[in-house]
Write a protein that holds these residues in place. Sequence first.
Motif, PDB file in Angstrom:
ATOM      1  N   LYS A  29     -30.303 -17.520  58.812  1.00  0.00           N
ATOM      2  CA  LYS A  29     -30.996 -16.236  59.641  1.00  0.00           C
ATOM      3  C   LYS A  29     -30.252 -16.148  60.796  1.00  0.00           C
ATOM      4  O   LYS A  29     -30.784 -16.621  61.932  1.00  0.00           O
ATOM      5  N   PHE A  30     -29.029 -15.763  61.126  1.00  0.00           N
ATOM      6  CA  PHE A  30     -28.330 -15.264  62.369  1.00  0.00           C
ATOM      7  C   PHE A  30     -27.587 -13.861  62.333  1.00  0.00           C
ATOM      8  O   PHE A  30     -27.366 -13.567  61.161  1.00  0.00           O
ATOM      9  N   ASP A  31     -27.598 -13.611  63.569  1.00  0.00           N
ATOM     10  CA  ASP A  31     -26.625 -12.265  63.494  1.00  0.00           C
ATOM     11  C   ASP A  31     -25.094 -12.519  64.034  1.00  0.00           C
ATOM     12  O   ASP A  31     -25.162 -13.140  65.184  1.00  0.00           O
ATOM     13  N   ILE A  74     -22.196 -10.991  66.007  1.00  0.00           N
ATOM     14  CA  ILE A  74     -22.000  -9.650  66.471  1.00  0.00           C
ATOM     15  C   ILE A  74     -20.771  -9.887  67.519  1.00  0.00           C
ATOM     16  O   ILE A  74     -20.343 -10.743  68.033  1.00  0.00           O
ATOM     17  N   VAL A 132     -33.968 -17.136  68.160  1.00  0.00           N
ATOM     18  CA  VAL A 132     -33.187 -16.158  67.733  1.00  0.00           C
ATOM     19  C   VAL A 132     -31.463 -16.932  67.680  1.00  0.00           C
ATOM     20  O   VAL A 132     -31.175 -17.389  68.932  1.00  0.00           O
ATOM     21  N   ARG A 141     -19.340 -18.761  62.540  1.00  0.00           N
ATOM     22  CA  ARG A 141     -20.664 -18.501  61.591  1.00  0.00           C
ATOM     23  C   ARG A 141     -20.784 -19.807  60.814  1.00  0.00           C
ATOM     24  O   ARG A 141     -21.797 -19.950  60.701  1.00  0.00           O
ATOM     25  N   LEU A 184     -27.607 -15.762  67.611  1.00  0.00           N
ATOM     26  CA  LEU A 184     -26.584 -14.949  67.436  1.00  0.00           C
ATOM     27  C   LEU A 184     -25.204 -15.810  67.414  1.00  0.00           C
ATOM     28  O   LEU A 184     -25.185 -16.940  68.263  1.00  0.00           O
TER      29      LEU A 184
END
Length: 148
Positions: free
Chosen positions: A65-67, A69, A46, A56, A48
């Motif tokens: 595919k990263f979030d 936050i 995962v 980013r 983040l």
Amino acid sequence: MDLILWRHADAESGVPDEERKLTAKGEKQAERMAAWLKENLPRDVVVLASPARRARDTAGALTKKFDAIREIGTSANAQAVLKAAGWPRGDRTVVVVGHQPTLGQTAALAVTGRTGDWSVKKGAIWWIESRGRGEAVVRAVIAPDLLK
């Protein structure tokens, strides 16, 4: 659980802070570290990232595919970063792409249980493993200039 703290690569100076881009050097740092991570990470990782552009862009060198936050953003604190990552009881490997001094403080908190002002070089990673019972092991600390 494995936690990888990745400081964003070298970025332009200026304002607004949230929109600073990676420099050419930073792009190379991100690509170099991403290549190493791709060879060493499990498939179900995962990722983040801070919403800041430089973070980013660094995360984007590893995966699309990263979030992004805010808990990992430029005003984050170590406790918020660890909570967002699920440390220490998560069941996956989590890569957090963020900022200094927060990542250094997060590394200190994860390893020792107390925050401290540890240094994380631009583009570098700290890979920390939770072994349960409050035990944490530093698996790797790698700066991009050490990779080919």
